[in-house]
Design a protein around this motif. Structure first.
Motif, PDB file in Angstrom:
ATOM      1  N   VAL A  62      -3.826  -5.961  -5.927  1.00  0.00           N
ATOM      2  CA  VAL A  62      -3.684  -4.506  -6.107  1.00  0.00           C
ATOM      3  C   VAL A  62      -5.021  -3.866  -6.061  1.00  0.00           C
ATOM      4  O   VAL A  62      -4.905  -2.606  -5.344  1.00  0.00           O
ATOM      5  CB  VAL A  62      -2.868  -4.335  -7.412  1.00  0.00           C
ATOM      6  N   ILE A  97      -0.235  -0.790 -12.201  1.00  0.00           N
ATOM      7  CA  ILE A  97       0.585  -0.984 -10.884  1.00  0.00           C
ATOM      8  C   ILE A  97       0.953  -2.435 -10.743  1.00  0.00           C
ATOM      9  O   ILE A  97       1.998  -2.567 -10.047  1.00  0.00           O
ATOM     10  CB  ILE A  97      -0.597  -0.444  -9.738  1.00  0.00           C
ATOM     11  N   ILE A 121       2.294   1.639  -3.687  1.00  0.00           N
ATOM     12  CA  ILE A 121       0.897   2.229  -4.312  1.00  0.00           C
ATOM     13  C   ILE A 121       0.854   3.622  -4.062  1.00  0.00           C
ATOM     14  O   ILE A 121       0.611   4.425  -5.228  1.00  0.00           O
ATOM     15  CB  ILE A 121      -0.049   1.349  -4.195  1.00  0.00           C
ATOM     16  N   LEU A 167      -6.005  -0.939  -3.271  1.00  0.00           N
ATOM     17  CA  LEU A 167      -6.389   0.409  -3.741  1.00  0.00           C
ATOM     18  C   LEU A 167      -7.743   0.698  -2.895  1.00  0.00           C
ATOM     19  O   LEU A 167      -7.865   1.826  -2.376  1.00  0.00           O
ATOM     20  CB  LEU A 167      -6.766   0.517  -4.941  1.00  0.00           C
ATOM     21  N   LYS A 207       0.621  -1.178  -0.037  1.00  0.00           N
ATOM     22  CA  LYS A 207       0.077  -0.096   0.019  1.00  0.00           C
ATOM     23  C   LYS A 207       0.773   1.269  -0.015  1.00  0.00           C
ATOM     24  O   LYS A 207       0.603   2.280  -0.661  1.00  0.00           O
ATOM     25  CB  LYS A 207      -1.002  -0.071   1.387  1.00  0.00           C
TER      26      LYS A 207
END
Length: 201
Positions: A38, A27, A10, A42, A7
């Motif tokens: 992913v 990503i 990202i 998110l 996280k």
């Protein structure tokens, strides 16, 4: 890769991507993880940002995720954009602004000749703060850009026109440029308007 680290990475990727944003697939390829993981990260990050009342949010536009500010904070962002506080201007920017104010229209090379150092970054800062702008091109080799002050410059310092600037003792002695620049802005301090004054005028 540990989930908190994923996280964190990202978030950094979205920051670097800016307005373009990134898709889940992009990503996933960068972090070498499954699309589903992913996507879950998110969504969890979006919830985290909300629950923690963060100043940013994660939004999805045209399939891409990006970091964005909150619309309800727009008033404060406008103040940052249109109220160029002296505290946010470096000495180099202040010197450059003084030179442009008194010598406009003037090219970057001419500014650098007066200051004795490169001034490209200072000019960029002043243009971004809407204190100076392009006024045309000089009739010289390469047709360099001419710079001058903006209406926002006059508004911010409470000047009706450039003729209302203090008497220019600047630039007579390059060794004293820093000191004289400080004197100029000290004299202008008494004429400064607040952001709200400028906005309402």
């Amino acid at each position: 890769m540990e989930y908190p680290m994923l996280k964190s990475i990202i978030e950094g990727l979205l920051f670097l991507a800016g307005d373009e944003g990134l898709s889940v697939k992009q990503i996933a390829e960068i972090v070498e993880q499954r699309n589903e993981l992913v996507s879950d990260a998110l969504e969890e990050m979006r919830e985290d940002f909300v629950s923690q009342q963060r100043g940013l949010q994660i939004i999805q536009i045209a399939g891409n995720y990006q970091l964005a500010t909150h619309q309800e904070h727009a008033t404060y962002f406008e103040r940052l954009a249109y109220s160029p506080s002296r505290a946010t201007l470096s000495q180099a920017a202040l010197e450059t602004l003084s030179i442009v104010a008194y010598r406009q229209p003037i090219t970057r090379v001419e500014i650098e000749e007066i200051r004795g150092v490169k001034s490209e970054r200072a000019i960029h800062t002043l243009v971004n703060k809407d204190l100076i702008e392009e006024k045309g091109r000089a009739e010289a080799i390469g047709r360099p850009i001419l710079y001058g002050t903006t209406k926002a410059f006059l508004d911010y310092f409470g000047l009706a026109a450039l003729k209302d600037l203090p008497e220019p003792s600047l630039f007579e002695n390059k060794d004293n440029l820093e000191e004289e620049t400080q004197m100029l802005f000290d004299r202008l301090d008494g004429r400064q308007l607040t952001f709200d004054d400028v906005k309402d005028s």
